[in-house]
Design an enzyme around this catalytic site. Structure first.
Site, PDB file in Angstrom:
ATOM      1  N   GLU A  55     -16.053   6.315   4.860  1.00 21.17           N
ATOM      2  CA  GLU A  55     -15.311   5.789   6.020  1.00 21.17           C
ATOM      3  C   GLU A  55     -15.228   6.876   7.075  1.00 21.17           C
ATOM      4  O   GLU A  55     -15.876   7.914   6.960  1.00 21.17           O
ATOM      5  CB  GLU A  55     -13.939   5.277   5.590  1.00 21.17           C
ATOM      6  CG  GLU A  55     -13.035   6.316   4.964  1.00 21.17           C
ATOM      7  CD  GLU A  55     -11.639   5.762   4.686  1.00 21.17           C
ATOM      8  OE1 GLU A  55     -11.140   4.932   5.465  1.00 21.17           O
ATOM      9  OE2 GLU A  55     -11.023   6.187   3.695  1.00 21.17           O
TER      10      GLU A  55
ATOM     11  N   LYS B 194      -2.482   6.504   1.533  1.00 29.05           N
ATOM     12  CA  LYS B 194      -2.292   6.991   2.904  1.00 29.05           C
ATOM     13  C   LYS B 194      -1.370   8.210   2.876  1.00 29.05           C
ATOM     14  O   LYS B 194      -0.218   8.164   3.327  1.00 29.05           O
ATOM     15  CB  LYS B 194      -1.736   5.860   3.769  1.00 29.05           C
ATOM     16  CG  LYS B 194      -2.317   5.861   5.161  1.00 29.05           C
ATOM     17  CD  LYS B 194      -2.154   4.522   5.822  1.00 29.05           C
ATOM     18  CE  LYS B 194      -2.208   4.604   7.313  1.00 29.05           C
ATOM     19  NZ  LYS B 194      -3.410   5.223   7.882  1.00 29.05           N
TER      20      LYS B 194
ATOM     21  N   ARG C 220       0.838  -1.209   0.000  1.00 25.82           N
ATOM     22  CA  ARG C 220       0.000   0.000   0.000  1.00 25.82           C
ATOM     23  C   ARG C 220       0.867   1.251   0.000  1.00 25.82           C
ATOM     24  O   ARG C 220       0.525   2.264  -0.610  1.00 25.82           O
ATOM     25  CB  ARG C 220      -0.952  -0.030   1.197  1.00 25.82           C
ATOM     26  CG  ARG C 220      -2.022   1.046   1.125  1.00 25.82           C
ATOM     27  CD  ARG C 220      -3.100   0.849   2.162  1.00 25.82           C
ATOM     28  NE  ARG C 220      -2.568   0.933   3.515  1.00 25.82           N
ATOM     29  CZ  ARG C 220      -3.262   0.633   4.615  1.00 25.82           C
ATOM     30  NH1 ARG C 220      -4.511   0.219   4.517  1.00 25.82           N
ATOM     31  NH2 ARG C 220      -2.716   0.742   5.808  1.00 25.82           N
TER      32      ARG C 220
HETATM   33  N1  PLP Z   1      -9.092   4.297   6.795  1.00 22.79           N
HETATM   34  C1  PLP Z   1      -8.266   5.269   7.164  1.00 22.79           C
HETATM   35  C2  PLP Z   1      -8.566   6.649   6.733  1.00 22.79           C
HETATM   36  C3  PLP Z   1      -7.137   4.971   7.940  1.00 22.79           C
HETATM   37  O1  PLP Z   1      -6.309   5.927   8.336  1.00 22.79           O
HETATM   38  C4  PLP Z   1      -6.906   3.640   8.340  1.00 22.79           C
HETATM   39  C5  PLP Z   1      -5.732   3.286   9.118  1.00 22.79           C
HETATM   40  O2  PLP Z   1      -4.745   2.818   8.627  1.00 22.79           O
HETATM   41  C6  PLP Z   1      -7.812   2.660   7.929  1.00 22.79           C
HETATM   42  C7  PLP Z   1      -8.895   3.027   7.159  1.00 22.79           C
HETATM   43  C8  PLP Z   1      -7.612   1.231   8.314  1.00 22.79           C
HETATM   44  O3  PLP Z   1      -6.631   0.624   7.540  1.00 22.79           O
HETATM   45  P1  PLP Z   1      -5.789  -0.600   8.101  1.00 22.79           P
HETATM   46  O4  PLP Z   1      -6.764  -1.639   8.484  1.00 22.79           O
HETATM   47  O5  PLP Z   1      -4.958  -1.019   6.943  1.00 22.79           O
HETATM   48  O6  PLP Z   1      -5.007  -0.097   9.241  1.00 22.79           O
HETATM   49  C1  COI Z   2      -3.834   3.132  11.625  1.00 26.37           C
HETATM   50  O1  COI Z   2      -4.833   2.514  12.005  1.00 26.37           O
HETATM   51  O2  COI Z   2      -2.715   2.608  11.559  1.00 26.37           O
HETATM   52  C2  COI Z   2      -3.923   4.520  11.195  1.00 26.37           C
HETATM   53  O3  COI Z   2      -3.034   4.977  10.546  1.00 26.37           O
HETATM   54  C3  COI Z   2      -5.085   5.322  11.593  1.00 26.37           C
HETATM   55  C4  COI Z   2      -4.764   6.487  12.446  1.00 26.37           C
HETATM   56  C5  COI Z   2      -6.057   6.999  12.938  1.00 26.37           C
HETATM   57  C6  COI Z   2      -3.867   6.204  13.601  1.00 26.37           C
END
Ligand code: PLP
Ligand code: COI
Length: 341
Positions: A220, A184, A82
């Site tokens: 989201e 991200k 990612r």
């Molecule tokens: N959506 C957003 C905006 C995020 O910052 C995060 C955190 O990483 C997620 C979703 C969840 O992603 P993940 O499950 O890969 O941590």
């Molecule tokens: C994560 O879940 O790793 C994120 O980057 C989300 C943030 C709100 C800490």
């Protein structure tokens, strides 16, 4: 190895400086070999690309102590991939994915004393990030970059841990339909700060963002994807090209289907149908699965039947199975667990 003297179960989601971090610099078209260092500071040009035009992206993943005493990471290859997507979209050089995973392993090993013990409710959060470090004044990408990974022990993202939270439907949009919502980028979070402070000031834990084009569909929150459960037990997650492809959400859909035998759907979810769901949760690395008890849409309250005291039963099963896989009490699918030591 002796653990640090930290009250693990009292940790919130904050920064605690640990001993070691990884740093690699990109110059003249190549990444250097990188180093694990004690130096927690960053010194860059006053005109660095990140400072002028926010050229930065990041990742988040966790290291866990398993039931049998190993230290592991959960699907770090997906974070590496990612971050590659983020870098490509932001005209930043990709840090090779195999080296990326190795650097995570090195940082965790170097900070093993900070990996919270099994059963403490805490984990070691890893924050890989990259930024343009050389001077940029015309609007263009930097020529030099820095990639770093630090580690910090964390507890639950939302105060109260597994207690259901209250969120509001946001009036502000998070990501444009063909913008950067699917990567991200730090800039996605900068634009959300006003809105999260405003939400907190008004007593809400998070914002539910809608699709900016029609404002009828659930996207989201600021830091996690949504997961809903229908009254007949189907797990539903919103599909959109402008949300972050959460690794937790993708893993949970697999767990729901293959471990729990539940029906799953990844599809557009309309705000209008949210009142008909039985359960709602936020999923992500930081959030794990945080249950949502109430969604407030401009004064109109949508109260989830699962209530404000406990997670709904399906959310609970998903939570227990996912965390069981991460902490080694349930067998993981092939390739999900990277054993560090
Ligand atoms: N959506 C957003 C905006 C995020 O910052 C995060 C955190 O990483 C997620 C979703 C969840 O992603 P993940 O499950 O890969 O941590
Ligand atoms: C994560 O879940 O790793 C994120 O980057 C989300 C943030 C709100 C800490």
């Amino acid at each position: 190895m002796e653990k640090k003297n930290i009250d693990w179960s009292a940790l919130g989601f904050g920064y605690i400086q640990t001993d070691k971090r990884f740093v690699s610099n990109y110059k003249n078209g190549a990444w250097d070999e990188g180093v694990i260092t004690d130096d927690a500071t960053v010194v860059i040009s006053e005109c660095a690309g990140v400072l002028q035009y926010s050229q930065s992206c990041f990742e988040g993943l966790k290291a866990y102590t398993t039931k049998d005493g190993h230290i592991v990471c959960f699907r770090p290859d997906l974070n590496a991939s990612r971050m590659k997507d983020s870098c490509e979209r932001l005209e930043m050089p990709v840090f090779p994915e195999d080296r990326w995973v190795q650097a995570v392993v090195d940082v965790v090993k170097a900070n093993a004393a900070y990996v919270p013990p099994y059963g403490s409710g805490a984990t070691l959060y890893l924050r890989p990030y990259m930024f343009g470090s050389s001077p940029v004044i015309g609007v263009k990408p930097a020529e030099e970059y820095q990639f770093r990974i630090f580690a910090t022990p964390v507890g639950p993202y939302f105060k109260g841990g597994a207690k259901p939270i209250t969120i509001r439907v946001s009036d502000v949009d998070r990501a444009a339909p063909r913008g950067t919502g699917h990567i991200k980028a730090g800039l996605n979070y900068a634009m959300s700060l006003y809105n999260i402070v405003d939400a907190h000031n008004k007593g809400f834990d998070e914002n539910m963002y809608l699709d900016p084009a029609t404002r009828t569909k659930v996207e989201e929150t600021g830091g996690a994807n949504f997961l809903f459960v229908t009254k007949d037990g189907t797990v539903v997650t919103p599909k959109s090209s402008s949300i972050l492809p959460s690794i937790t959400r993708r893993s949970l859909l697999y767990v729901a289907k293959e471990y729990l035998g539940l029906k799953t759907e990844e599809r557009e979810v309309y705000l209008d149908e949210v009142k008909d769901f039985a359960e709602c949760g936020l999923c992500g690395t930081a959030a794990v699965i945080s249950p949502v008890g109430k969604i407030v849409d401009h004064g109109k309250e949508i109260c989830m039947p699962s209530g404000m005291e406990h997670m709904g039963p399906v959310t609970q099963k998903l939570y227990d199975t996912l965390t069981g896989i991460q902490m080694g009490s349930i067998e993981a699918p092939e390739g999900w667990i990277k054993v560090i030591e």
